[in-house]
Design an enzyme around this catalytic site. Sequence first.
Site: not given
Length: 459
Positions: A25, A46, A65, A290
Amino acid sequence: MSRRKRLVVVGGVAAGMSAASRARRLDPDLEIEVFERSGFVSYGSCGLPYFVGGLVREPGELVVYTPEFFRQKRDIAVHVQHEVTAIHPDEHYLEVRDLVTGRQRQVEFDTLILATGARPVEPPIPGLDLKGVHFLRLVEDGIAIREHARALVAQGRRKAVVIGGGYVGLEMAEALVAVGMEVAIVERLPQVMPNLDREMAELVHDELRRHGVALYLGEGARAVLGDGGRVRALDTDARTLPADLVLVAVGVRPNSELAEAAGIELGAGRAIKVDEFMRTSHPAVYAAGDCADTVHRVSGRRAYIPLGTTANKQGRVAGENAAGGHARFPGVLGTAIVKVFDLGVARTGLTTREAALAGLEAAATTIRHGSRAHYYPGAGKLHVRLVHGPDGRLLGAQMAGPVDAVLRIDALVAALHAGMTVDQLYELDLAYAPPFAPVWDPVLVAARQAMNAIRGVAD
């Protein structure tokens, strides 16, 4: 004509795709490549327990996506089933292996973002290689567990043992019950959810037992026992539990080996150490999600708290800065929320134990109050626990009660971000209407009780 600048992202789930998308973007001319070891990108990991339990019908429903979307709509080249085996930050290239063809190649980069995530901890016990022992991290893991559990139930073999009483262990216990299995949880600590104070964890124990889940607390798993290469039981410190399926959910550790081998500094929990701009110790390399550490906003200490919300935010910051921006990530409070059957559980900030470990003097105030007006249908009792300093500073909060009521934790999150005291919390103009809250909201009741405890006066 000079070549386009190239950003390479290692890892294509929450942090990785957030980073790549944000960079695109900001810089439409940037060449962006993403390498993901699994066969899926941009999915909600999750949601995997809810896929196993049948609430989510198909694994594709978890995917936000596809690689094709990123290629066609965002001009981001996404390579699934590609493993990055080494990075050379000084030379600005990495080594990649195509897991389908076995082909190896080198890929150059100007800027690199490591979003390699985490993997389940494998406890040092024998038998983890037996058929019927599962870990849950990837979509492929969820598919395997669901298929195995359903096949077992169809055969009348229903014994499941979950090793670990954290978020994944509890959610998977519910999922396995939903598909018809008899579930036991083995946890070496004296309570599930160690990031709750014991008083609140007891409420979770009660809910699990109410739904038929057997709890073996304070017992360590010693060995998975097999018969003909297939799991048949779990040995603990105190007993042998029959098992047709074993799920190991004792936490995760960061995938930081690539970074470490490249000489990049590690931080809390052996995650990659990053600053507020998600920069690592190497100027050409960022890290997010993570695999990266952060700072706890209350204790001020470096921390490793791998959560999906953090991964997405850190990824966005890393992507913006890799594209020439100046975004920052301010740290975390460890805010988390989980559904355990009919009980909602939430926490933020520090528990009393965590406050003590951080060198902070702390006390706690716990109340039990109606979640709605007492006469309105569906009213339940919400437990609210506030952790606070002797000066009234709010340090943390925990909640347990009706599932729709524990989202009040977000008010406490805002209070912690603002550095509020319990007196200031009490002054908040919280919303009231009988379907949503009693006249005195449980948060305000807890704040008032905390004020009284600090001052040594009765309500």
